[in-house]
Design an enzyme around this catalytic site. Structure first.
Site, mmCIF file in Angstrom:
data_model
loop_
_atom_site.group_PDB
_atom_site.id
_atom_site.type_symbol
_atom_site.label_atom_id
_atom_site.label_comp_id
_atom_site.label_asym_id
_atom_site.label_seq_id
_atom_site.Cartn_x
_atom_site.Cartn_y
_atom_site.Cartn_z
ATOM 1 N N LYS A 150 0.850 -1.209 0.000
ATOM 2 C CA LYS A 150 0.000 0.000 0.000
ATOM 3 C C LYS A 150 0.881 1.253 0.000
ATOM 4 O O LYS A 150 0.688 2.155 -0.811
ATOM 5 C CB LYS A 150 -0.899 0.013 1.229
ATOM 6 C CG LYS A 150 -1.554 1.366 1.511
ATOM 7 C CD LYS A 150 -2.451 1.367 2.732
ATOM 8 C CE LYS A 150 -1.732 1.718 3.999
ATOM 9 N NZ LYS A 150 -1.488 3.152 4.205
ATOM 10 N N ASN A 151 1.851 1.295 0.917
ATOM 11 C CA ASN A 151 2.595 2.544 1.097
ATOM 12 C C ASN A 151 3.583 2.815 -0.023
ATOM 13 O O ASN A 151 4.107 3.913 -0.134
ATOM 14 C CB ASN A 151 3.259 2.573 2.479
ATOM 15 C CG ASN A 151 2.205 2.722 3.565
ATOM 16 O OD1 ASN A 151 1.056 3.081 3.283
ATOM 17 N ND2 ASN A 151 2.576 2.411 4.796
ATOM 18 N N CYS A 177 -5.217 8.494 8.685
ATOM 19 C CA CYS A 177 -5.498 7.903 10.000
ATOM 20 C C CYS A 177 -5.346 8.947 11.112
ATOM 21 O O CYS A 177 -4.467 9.792 11.067
ATOM 22 C CB CYS A 177 -4.532 6.756 10.285
ATOM 23 S SG CYS A 177 -4.934 5.298 9.339
ATOM 24 N N ARG A 231 -0.282 15.235 12.798
ATOM 25 C CA ARG A 231 0.586 14.726 11.723
ATOM 26 C C ARG A 231 0.955 15.916 10.831
ATOM 27 O O ARG A 231 0.440 16.098 9.755
ATOM 28 C CB ARG A 231 -0.128 13.622 10.939
ATOM 29 C CG ARG A 231 -0.462 12.420 11.805
ATOM 30 C CD ARG A 231 -1.129 11.309 11.005
ATOM 31 N NE ARG A 231 -0.168 10.584 10.173
ATOM 32 C CZ ARG A 231 -0.539 9.611 9.346
ATOM 33 N NH1 ARG A 231 -1.817 9.319 9.209
ATOM 34 N NH2 ARG A 231 0.357 8.966 8.622
ATOM 35 N N ASP A 291 3.725 0.641 12.397
ATOM 36 C CA ASP A 291 2.465 0.087 11.872
ATOM 37 C C ASP A 291 2.177 -1.300 12.420
ATOM 38 O O ASP A 291 1.060 -1.795 12.280
ATOM 39 C CB ASP A 291 2.515 0.004 10.340
ATOM 40 C CG ASP A 291 2.574 1.376 9.717
ATOM 41 O OD1 ASP A 291 2.813 1.464 8.509
ATOM 42 O OD2 ASP A 291 2.385 2.365 10.451
ATOM 43 N N ARG A 311 -9.031 0.077 3.803
ATOM 44 C CA ARG A 311 -8.133 1.070 3.190
ATOM 45 C C ARG A 311 -6.781 0.449 2.868
ATOM 46 O O ARG A 311 -6.086 0.897 1.954
ATOM 47 C CB ARG A 311 -7.911 2.250 4.140
ATOM 48 C CG ARG A 311 -9.055 3.235 4.218
ATOM 49 C CD ARG A 311 -8.642 4.452 4.999
ATOM 50 N NE ARG A 311 -7.396 4.984 4.472
ATOM 51 C CZ ARG A 311 -6.530 5.674 5.211
ATOM 52 N NH1 ARG A 311 -6.753 5.902 6.484
ATOM 53 N NH2 ARG A 311 -5.421 6.145 4.671
HETATM 54 C C1 EPZ Z 1 4.215 6.794 6.501
HETATM 55 O O1 EPZ Z 1 3.513 7.900 7.057
HETATM 56 C C2 EPZ Z 1 3.180 5.688 6.366
HETATM 57 N N1 EPZ Z 1 2.099 6.141 5.505
HETATM 58 C C3 EPZ Z 1 2.633 5.325 7.748
HETATM 59 O O2 EPZ Z 1 1.774 4.211 7.569
HETATM 60 C C4 EPZ Z 1 3.792 4.914 8.644
HETATM 61 O O3 EPZ Z 1 3.291 4.660 9.931
HETATM 62 C C5 EPZ Z 1 4.817 6.028 8.699
HETATM 63 O O4 EPZ Z 1 5.263 6.342 7.360
HETATM 64 C C6 EPZ Z 1 6.033 5.668 9.525
HETATM 65 O O5 EPZ Z 1 6.625 4.517 9.012
HETATM 66 C C7 EPZ Z 1 2.289 6.145 4.177
HETATM 67 O O6 EPZ Z 1 3.340 5.754 3.682
HETATM 68 C C8 EPZ Z 1 1.134 6.616 3.337
HETATM 69 P P1 EPZ Z 1 6.483 10.045 8.602
HETATM 70 P P2 EPZ Z 1 4.214 9.365 7.061
HETATM 71 O O7 EPZ Z 1 6.512 11.252 7.750
HETATM 72 O O8 EPZ Z 1 4.969 9.551 5.811
HETATM 73 C C9 EPZ Z 1 6.320 13.319 12.041
HETATM 74 C C10 EPZ Z 1 -0.204 3.003 7.698
HETATM 75 O O9 EPZ Z 1 -0.813 2.505 8.651
HETATM 76 N N2 EPZ Z 1 6.411 14.285 10.935
HETATM 77 O O10 EPZ Z 1 7.662 9.121 8.618
HETATM 78 O O11 EPZ Z 1 3.210 10.359 7.457
HETATM 79 C C11 EPZ Z 1 4.949 12.668 12.075
HETATM 80 O O12 EPZ Z 1 4.037 13.474 12.810
HETATM 81 C C12 EPZ Z 1 0.367 4.395 7.801
HETATM 82 O O13 EPZ Z 1 0.007 2.431 6.579
HETATM 83 C C13 EPZ Z 1 6.587 15.641 11.233
HETATM 84 O O14 EPZ Z 1 6.663 16.027 12.407
HETATM 85 O O15 EPZ Z 1 5.223 9.144 8.271
HETATM 86 C C14 EPZ Z 1 5.218 11.373 12.764
HETATM 87 O O16 EPZ Z 1 5.266 11.579 14.165
HETATM 88 C C15 EPZ Z 1 0.083 5.037 9.153
HETATM 89 N N3 EPZ Z 1 6.654 16.535 10.232
HETATM 90 C C16 EPZ Z 1 6.618 11.011 12.288
HETATM 91 O O17 EPZ Z 1 7.205 12.228 11.805
HETATM 92 C C17 EPZ Z 1 6.573 16.153 8.909
HETATM 93 O O18 EPZ Z 1 6.655 17.023 8.025
HETATM 94 C C18 EPZ Z 1 6.596 9.959 11.194
HETATM 95 O O19 EPZ Z 1 6.077 10.552 10.082
HETATM 96 C C19 EPZ Z 1 6.400 14.787 8.624
HETATM 97 C C20 EPZ Z 1 6.332 13.867 9.647
#
Ligand code: EPZ
Length: 414
Positions: A23-24, A117, A122, A305, A397
């Site tokens: 998915k991701n 989610c 976020r 996840d 989803r």
């Molecule tokens: C991706 O989300 C995945 N989603 C998430 O999977 C996964 O949990 C996550 O990576 C971590 O592995 C998709 O790929 C669509 P991050 P993403 O940017 O890109 C903070 C699922 O269940 N952050 O690595 O949003 C954020 O708040 C989903 O499939 C900032 O502060 O993850 C979080 O605490 C859920 N500022 C942490 O970093 C930013 O600009 C991780 O976020 C971006 C992120």
């Protein structure tokens, strides 16, 4: 609409299940087709809600998408960069990849902020900081983001956190920038390698994906390509945990074992009997599991996840398990639901404590996000009696055909 998954639990699972594509990875690859000047053909696209929404958004940009089973033929040659102000943009987080792709291709994008989610705040500050570093200016008016650039110039960008989304979005925005962009402290998830290998097939010059330093040398255009999306490591992990919880002899196929080493080593630490092949994991009935502690980390650490699904398994381990969640501090909405089933879990921002040895009983529970839903399905399979999981659309989803896959393993689920 409240869709309900009904499970009559405590029935042993047996047989084989084949994991769908990631998915991701798919949700990053689909928006990236905006960068292509020729037809892109994708194989093994997972048939999940998030993909359907992204296909609709591609259509709004006048990109023609034809599906033939799990193959997508995408024709971006007549693309037009309209504002993406459709409510569907807010149905998932990954719609924000259209920011990097449209900015990269047209130096202008106007769209709604993403949804996804409910895992606590976020922000997308790291994405926007990356775009500004490349020379873009950003205007935010309520829920609408507008990003413009006279020109995009390659530069060095250091990510305060190894964000998956920011890494991908900066890769997309810098494909046509002048010169070299370097992303320091980049995320190393396999999905980033998958996207990078597809973009390079299209003529991009990206090096270092999968390491913490990625360089992108800007080019003039990207061709089309054919791409086969990698297997979903989180779906694989979810079925492996379900097999550990209530399986007798289950083989999970279409797996890249290196992508889930943090999980399989933890399960072995618990006493789960696992056999690993080149592209499958076989799980045999495992009793007297031991409690373990996990800390979620960016890849290759333990995936955030999978902490929710693993929580369900931990309820049957002997002893007390601890989870420290360093990525999404509020990712504990599954704990209340599991406690309704007889679990004994204490939780607060950033951590949970699971007192094991608590048999689960079926009841009405509510999915609040995708991986919470997965945890509740596993708990329902383990529990005595009937479990009704409400708001099951969260689960659809990200899990292609989860009900039929579990029925094929012998679960009493509908
Ligand atoms: C991706 O989300 C995945 N989603 C998430 O999977 C996964 O949990 C996550 O990576 C971590 O592995 C998709 O790929 C669509 P991050 P993403 O940017 O890109 C903070 C699922 O269940 N952050 O690595 O949003 C954020 O708040 C989903 O499939 C900032 O502060 O993850 C979080 O605490 C859920 N500022 C942490 O970093 C930013 O600009 C991780 O976020 C971006 C992120």
């Amino acid at each position: 609409m409240n869709e309900i998954i009904k499970i009559h639990g405590n029935k042993k699972l047996n047989g084989e299940v084949t994991v769908s594509s990631c998915k991701n990875s798919a949700v990053a690859i689909l928006p990236s087709v905006v960068l292509a000047s020729e037809i892109v053909k994708l194989y093994d696209v997972p048939e999940i809600e998030d993909v359907k929404v992204l296909v609709k958004l591609l259509g709004l940009l006048n990109i023609d998408v034809r599906a033939n089973g799990d193959e997508l033929t995408i024709d971006p040659t007549e693309i037009c960069n309209v504002d993406l102000l459709d409510d569907d943009v807010m149905r998932l987080r990954a719609s924000y990849y259209f920011m990097g792709a449209l900015l990269g291709r047209f130096k202008h994008v106007k769209m709604y902020s993403p949804g996804g989610c409910n895992l606590g705040p976020r922000p997308i500050d790291l994405h926007l900081k990356g775009f500004e570093a490349l020379g873009a200016t950003i205007k935010q008016d309520g829920n609408i983001i507008e990003i413009d650039a006279e020109e995009l110039k390659g530069t060095d960008i250091y990510l305060d956190f190894a964000s998956v989304g920011a890494t991908i979005n900066i890769m997309l925005a810098s494909c046509f920038a002048q010169g070299r962009t370097t992303i320091e402290n980049a995320a190393k998830e396999p999905e980033i390698i998958d996207l990078s290998s597809m973009l390079n097939k299209m003529g991009a010059h990206i090096r270092g994906a999968g390491t913490s330093e990625i360089t992108i040398d800007g080019v003039f255009r990207l061709k089309g390509c054919i791409h086969d999306i990698i297997p979903d490591r989180i779906e694989a992990g979810t079925y492996i945990i379900a097999a550990a919880a209530i399986g007798e002899d289950v083989t999970i196929k279409n797996v890249i074992p290196q992508h889930i080493e943090a999980l399989t080593s933890k399960l072995e630490e618990m006493g789960v009997k696992l056999m690993q092949g080149p592209d499958y994991i076989r799980v045999l009935e495992s009793e007297n599991l031991k409690a373990v502690d996990i800390i979620t980390q960016p890849f290759p650490g333990f995936a955030t996840d999978l902490q929710q699904p693993l929580t369900s398994l931990m309820t049957k381990a002997i002893g007390t398990s601890h989870i420290e969640e360093t990525i999404y501090a509020e990712r504990f909405k599954h704990c209340h639901e599991l406690n309704q089933m007889g679990a004994n879990i204490q939780y607060k921002t950033g951590s949970s404590t699971i007192h094991g040895g608590t048999p689960l009983h079926g009841t009405d529970i509510f999915a609040t996000d995708l991986r919470c839903g997965a945890a509740l399905v596993i708990a329902g399979l383990m529990a005595d009696g009937e479990t009704n999981i409400h708001n099951a659309y969260h689960i659809y989803r990200g899990y292609d055909s989860i009900v039929s896959k579990l029925q094929a393993l012998g679960a009493d689920i509908e």
